[in-house]
Design a protein around this motif. Structure first.
Motif, mmCIF file in Angstrom:
data_model
loop_
_atom_site.group_PDB
_atom_site.id
_atom_site.type_symbol
_atom_site.label_atom_id
_atom_site.label_comp_id
_atom_site.label_asym_id
_atom_site.label_seq_id
_atom_site.Cartn_x
_atom_site.Cartn_y
_atom_site.Cartn_z
ATOM 1 N N THR A 1 -5.153 4.281 0.934
ATOM 2 C CA THR A 1 -3.802 4.487 1.454
ATOM 3 C C THR A 1 -3.859 4.699 2.967
ATOM 4 N N ILE A 2 -2.692 4.733 3.579
ATOM 5 C CA ILE A 2 -2.613 4.876 5.034
ATOM 6 C C ILE A 2 -3.315 6.147 5.515
ATOM 7 N N LEU A 3 -3.237 7.208 4.737
ATOM 8 C CA LEU A 3 -3.814 8.482 5.155
ATOM 9 C C LEU A 3 -5.199 8.749 4.571
ATOM 10 N N ASN A 4 -5.681 7.883 3.693
ATOM 11 C CA ASN A 4 -6.965 8.120 3.041
ATOM 12 C C ASN A 4 -7.755 6.825 2.874
ATOM 13 N N ASP A 5 -8.861 6.716 3.620
ATOM 14 C CA ASP A 5 -9.752 5.562 3.521
ATOM 15 C C ASP A 5 -9.062 4.265 3.945
ATOM 16 N N TRP A 6 -8.210 4.368 4.960
ATOM 17 C CA TRP A 6 -7.443 3.218 5.436
ATOM 18 C C TRP A 6 -8.338 2.128 6.026
ATOM 19 N N GLU A 7 -9.408 2.530 6.692
ATOM 20 C CA GLU A 7 -10.300 1.545 7.308
ATOM 21 C C GLU A 7 -10.887 0.599 6.258
ATOM 22 N N LYS A 8 -11.258 1.159 5.098
ATOM 23 C CA LYS A 8 -11.800 0.327 4.013
ATOM 24 C C LYS A 8 -10.718 -0.609 3.483
ATOM 25 N N ALA A 9 -9.508 -0.111 3.363
ATOM 26 C CA ALA A 9 -8.399 -0.937 2.885
ATOM 27 C C ALA A 9 -8.151 -2.113 3.827
ATOM 28 N N VAL A 10 -8.218 -1.849 5.121
ATOM 29 C CA VAL A 10 -8.005 -2.905 6.113
ATOM 30 C C VAL A 10 -9.133 -3.937 6.038
ATOM 31 N N TYR B 1 0.858 -1.184 0.000
ATOM 32 C CA TYR B 1 0.000 0.000 0.000
ATOM 33 C C TYR B 1 0.893 1.232 0.000
ATOM 34 N N ARG B 2 0.295 2.391 -0.187
ATOM 35 C CA ARG B 2 1.039 3.643 -0.183
ATOM 36 C C ARG B 2 0.645 4.497 1.033
ATOM 37 N N LEU B 3 1.510 5.450 1.360
ATOM 38 C CA LEU B 3 1.230 6.360 2.465
ATOM 39 C C LEU B 3 0.056 7.271 2.113
ATOM 40 N N GLY B 4 0.077 7.828 0.895
ATOM 41 C CA GLY B 4 -1.040 8.667 0.451
ATOM 42 C C GLY B 4 -0.930 10.124 0.837
ATOM 43 N N GLU B 5 0.244 10.571 1.240
ATOM 44 C CA GLU B 5 0.418 11.978 1.597
ATOM 45 C C GLU B 5 0.457 12.854 0.343
ATOM 46 N N GLU B 6 1.065 12.329 -0.707
ATOM 47 C CA GLU B 6 1.170 13.068 -1.967
ATOM 48 C C GLU B 6 -0.123 12.944 -2.754
ATOM 49 N N GLN B 7 -0.612 14.052 -3.270
ATOM 50 C CA GLN B 7 -1.817 14.018 -4.083
ATOM 51 C C GLN B 7 -1.477 13.699 -5.543
ATOM 52 N N VAL B 8 -2.380 13.039 -6.215
ATOM 53 C CA VAL B 8 -2.212 12.695 -7.621
ATOM 54 C C VAL B 8 -3.306 13.408 -8.413
ATOM 55 N N ALA C 1 4.698 0.393 0.979
ATOM 56 C CA ALA C 1 5.678 -0.101 0.013
ATOM 57 C C ALA C 1 6.757 0.909 -0.344
ATOM 58 N N TYR C 2 6.438 2.209 -0.219
ATOM 59 C CA TYR C 2 7.332 3.198 -0.827
ATOM 60 C C TYR C 2 6.910 4.593 -0.387
ATOM 61 N N LEU C 3 7.882 5.454 -0.211
ATOM 62 C CA LEU C 3 7.609 6.865 0.031
ATOM 63 C C LEU C 3 8.086 7.642 -1.185
ATOM 64 N N SER C 4 7.189 8.388 -1.813
ATOM 65 C CA SER C 4 7.591 9.199 -2.958
ATOM 66 C C SER C 4 8.539 10.300 -2.479
ATOM 67 N N THR C 5 9.237 10.915 -3.410
ATOM 68 C CA THR C 5 10.210 11.957 -3.039
ATOM 69 C C THR C 5 9.574 13.071 -2.213
ATOM 70 N N PRO C 6 8.388 13.592 -2.574
ATOM 71 C CA PRO C 6 7.767 14.636 -1.746
ATOM 72 C C PRO C 6 7.379 14.149 -0.349
ATOM 73 N N GLU C 7 7.165 12.850 -0.189
ATOM 74 C CA GLU C 7 6.735 12.322 1.106
ATOM 75 C C GLU C 7 7.891 12.123 2.084
ATOM 76 N N ARG C 8 9.117 12.174 1.616
ATOM 77 C CA ARG C 8 10.256 11.831 2.478
ATOM 78 C C ARG C 8 10.647 12.966 3.416
#
Length: 294
Positions: free
Chosen positions: A112-121, A97-104, A135-142
């Motif tokens: 993602t961890i920061l968006n709708d995580w309960e549904k993902a679980v 899964y992704r952190l979800g801090e960066e917007q697309v 799985a990964y932190l994008s460059t802006p998330e680091r």
């Protein structure tokens, strides 16, 4: 009534049994896993055919690489994907899964961890996932070390949500976590600032080696925190490319002697880039693993 003498006698018998069977708490060797990112193109075109081929090669477990909250698991809802896995004799104990801090495209990433995580679980639990992995932190998330402390807090909260469904949260490394800032690695911050019961780690042996880190030293320093491994080899060329397991420089036999100390439960072959057909590469990797590691 249990006397001190009988208690000591029972304890001694248990200890002797553990010494005689050192693999009692080791990973289950019948599960040889594949991270599905390795065959991502095949999974994108026809997940049913791809999973059938993965099972035919000899893999018995997989790790998911695609969950968005909307497309769910490779275009299927949790129930349908679980049925497809079962049809092929596969389990999926772990998924990325992704952190979800960066917007697309100006929007938050769902599932993602920061968006709708309960549904993902909830969906993960339906499929039978035991480990949900960032799985990964994008460059802006680091960011800097202070931002990694904030991420550690996010992980702790997400780990609490996972725990309620009997799932363990983990974090998967690359090599950027081993670029020092003020004499510290971001990876050290994540290890130290997260609750060891709520957040564990998936060691990627390729990226650790590429970052000039010693996996065994890391395991000795943090025993029990690494229930998942990515078994991925680094080739002998100056470019240090991905290669099939057993073709490169990583001493998997030596590292696997530390499986119990690490707390290993499942491992997954992953090869981000293959020289030809990924199914040829994963066949070569599992042949080496069956002969040398399980």
């Amino acid at each position: 009534m249990t006397t001190r003498r009988s208690f000591l006698k029972t304890s001694a018998l248990i200890s002797a049994g553990l010494l005689a069977a050192p693999n009692l708490f080791a990973y289950d060797k019948k599960y040889i896993g594949l991270q599905l990112y390795t065959v991502r193109d095949a999974m994108s075109k026809d997940p049913a055919a791809a999973l059938a081929k993965v099972a035919q090669v000899g893999y018995t477990s997989v790790e998911g690489a695609t969950y968005t909250g909307n497309e769910l698991f490779y275009g299927m809802d949790a129930k349908a994907f679980k049925a497809l896995l079962k049809q092929n004799g596969l389990i999926m104990p772990s998924a990325h899964y992704r952190l979800g801090e960066e917007q697309v495209n100006g929007a938050s990433q769902k599932g993602t961890i920061l968006n709708d995580w309960e549904k993902a679980v909830t969906d993960a639990a339906e499929v039978g996932v035991k480990y949900m992995v960032c799985a990964y932190l994008s460059t802006p998330e680091r960011g800097n070390l202070d931002h990694y402390k904030k991420i550690a807090e996010d992980f702790n909260k997400a780990g609490e949500t996972c725990k309620k469904s009997g799932i363990q949260l983990c974090y998967h490394n690359h090599d950027f976590e081993f670029v020092q800032e003020n004499g510290k690695y971001p990876y050290e911050i994540l290890l130290g600032a997260t609750d060891k019961n709520l957040v564990k780690f998936e060691i990627d042996l390729y990226w650790l080696t590429k970052a000039n880190q010693d996996p065994i030293a890391l395991i000795n320093k943090h025993p029990g925190r690494f229930p998942l491994w990515h078994v991925k080899d680094l080739d002998k060329t100056p470019e240090r490319k991905f290669t099939e397991v057993g073709n490169g420089i990583i001493d998997f036999k030596k590292i696997f002697t530390q499986a119990n100390k690490a707390g290993l439960k499942y491992f997954f072959v992953e090869q981000d880039v293959c020289p030809g057909d990924p199914f040829d590469s994963i066949t070569q990797s599992i042949t080496y693993i069956k002969k040398n590691l399980v």
